[in-house]
Design a protein around this motif. Sequence first.
Motif, mmCIF file in Angstrom:
data_model
loop_
_atom_site.group_PDB
_atom_site.id
_atom_site.type_symbol
_atom_site.label_atom_id
_atom_site.label_comp_id
_atom_site.label_asym_id
_atom_site.label_seq_id
_atom_site.Cartn_x
_atom_site.Cartn_y
_atom_site.Cartn_z
ATOM 1 N N LEU A 97 0.820 -1.201 0.000
ATOM 2 C CA LEU A 97 0.000 0.000 0.000
ATOM 3 C C LEU A 97 0.866 1.268 0.000
ATOM 4 O O LEU A 97 0.520 2.279 -0.615
ATOM 5 N N ALA A 98 1.986 1.199 0.694
ATOM 6 C CA ALA A 98 2.831 2.387 0.857
ATOM 7 C C ALA A 98 3.758 2.642 -0.316
ATOM 8 O O ALA A 98 4.247 3.765 -0.485
ATOM 9 N N PHE A 99 3.995 1.637 -1.152
ATOM 10 C CA PHE A 99 5.061 1.727 -2.145
ATOM 11 C C PHE A 99 4.907 2.940 -3.069
ATOM 12 O O PHE A 99 5.840 3.716 -3.277
ATOM 13 N N ILE A 111 1.733 8.942 4.778
ATOM 14 C CA ILE A 111 1.665 7.549 4.336
ATOM 15 C C ILE A 111 0.919 6.700 5.364
ATOM 16 O O ILE A 111 0.014 5.926 5.015
ATOM 17 N N GLU A 112 1.270 6.838 6.629
ATOM 18 C CA GLU A 112 0.622 6.039 7.679
ATOM 19 C C GLU A 112 -0.867 6.366 7.782
ATOM 20 O O GLU A 112 -1.695 5.469 7.976
ATOM 21 N N ALA A 117 -6.405 4.584 6.793
ATOM 22 C CA ALA A 117 -7.748 4.889 6.307
ATOM 23 C C ALA A 117 -8.198 3.876 5.253
ATOM 24 O O ALA A 117 -9.327 3.381 5.292
ATOM 25 N N ALA A 118 -7.298 3.550 4.309
ATOM 26 C CA ALA A 118 -7.651 2.588 3.256
ATOM 27 C C ALA A 118 -7.868 1.198 3.836
ATOM 28 O O ALA A 118 -8.806 0.488 3.448
ATOM 29 N N LEU A 124 -8.848 -4.344 5.717
ATOM 30 C CA LEU A 124 -7.514 -4.939 5.585
ATOM 31 C C LEU A 124 -6.653 -4.762 6.832
ATOM 32 O O LEU A 124 -5.523 -5.262 6.875
ATOM 33 N N THR A 125 -7.157 -4.078 7.837
ATOM 34 C CA THR A 125 -6.343 -3.775 9.017
ATOM 35 C C THR A 125 -5.710 -5.017 9.649
ATOM 36 O O THR A 125 -4.504 -5.010 9.962
ATOM 37 N N PRO A 126 -6.447 -6.138 9.809
ATOM 38 C CA PRO A 126 -5.824 -7.320 10.420
ATOM 39 C C PRO A 126 -4.781 -7.994 9.529
ATOM 40 O O PRO A 126 -4.077 -8.902 9.982
ATOM 41 N N MET A 127 -4.683 -7.579 8.278
ATOM 42 C CA MET A 127 -3.811 -8.270 7.312
ATOM 43 C C MET A 127 -2.584 -7.451 6.946
ATOM 44 O O MET A 127 -1.804 -7.867 6.078
ATOM 45 N N LEU A 128 -2.383 -6.308 7.546
ATOM 46 C CA LEU A 128 -1.328 -5.397 7.113
ATOM 47 C C LEU A 128 0.068 -6.015 7.179
ATOM 48 O O LEU A 128 0.949 -5.653 6.406
#
Length: 361
Positions: A97-99, A111-112, A117-118, A124-128
């Motif tokens: 996501l950050a790339f 970035i964070e 938010a996304a 997707l929070t548990p999968m970061l």
Amino acid sequence: MANVQLDGIRKVYDNGQVAVHGASFGIADGELMVLVGPSGCGKSTLLRMIAGLEEISAGTLSIGGRVVNDVAPKDRDIAMVFQSYALYPHMTVAENLAFGLKLRRHDRATIERRIAAAADTLGLTPMLAKLPKQLSGGQRQRVALGRALVREPSVFLLDEPLSNLDAKLRHSVRTEIARLHRQLGTTMIYVTHDQVEAMTLGQRIVVLKDGQVQQIDTPMALYERPANLFVAGFLGSPAMNVLEGRLLRDDGLKLHLDSGASLPLGAAQVPEAWLQRPIAVGVRPEHLQPAADGAAAFQARIEVIEPVGNEIFVNLDLAGQPLVSRVSPRPLPALGQMLPMALDGACLHFFDPGSGQRLGD
């Protein structure tokens, strides 16, 4: 957010092949527009020209009122989701996501914030911290959506993003995209060959064939008033039944097929100029029903019965002419038996069999 305007957009390859013939239409600020058509119709080429990945041979493309024909893709303020997930396998979800944001030299706090938010929006929070190989297909597609979402672009471009998913996941991610659009209100252009995706997602739909725009309208307007035989047959599942013959007034309006069969058309309204002339008549499967007592009817042989739960598709044969009827669950005669059928004359569609264009508009 931004509107997108195409004026006479044309794509001709070096070998002379014309992929898109002068497409002209506008996409409103915040609209979800779907480009739909069979393989090779030019829909992905059109999307890639909007993205800047294909050179425009002729015409003008504007995004947010700015002509972008010669603007580099990175400067068009767009984000694209491709058919393949295109995730970096060695990076975690958060790193994927950050790339793009890091390449654009955004600060760490931005970035964070955008990743958080996304991830929250797409679940997707548990999968970061996971790698792509640890995710299901639907989760990977959500990461691909998230990578576009963190860009906060003016326009989202989605090129058949669900084609690699199974039926259940397609429905789930399709719902996710619709919810995301409602939440963000961002302009989205979505390419698909699947007419169900087009009908359920698009606020308006552009139907393409052989690089040419056939019709642009809302999903139900396209379904109820197709501009030509191609649109009539492409949108709808099962497809519209099309019968060709001559219209005669013979104890009421009837369609006489070349096979000799005759179909009563009930209360149908047809331009008088087309009486006694070859004509194509379209009827949706739901408007072809087993005849009630007293209804003007014709006999058709049952070939195949397809129960799909809340409805039944009855495949019929009328003197060599295949027909499909969509009926509610009910007892039906056995295969090979004759079934009295009736057309809903108020819901028929009339076309010129030569040009394929709709009559009466």
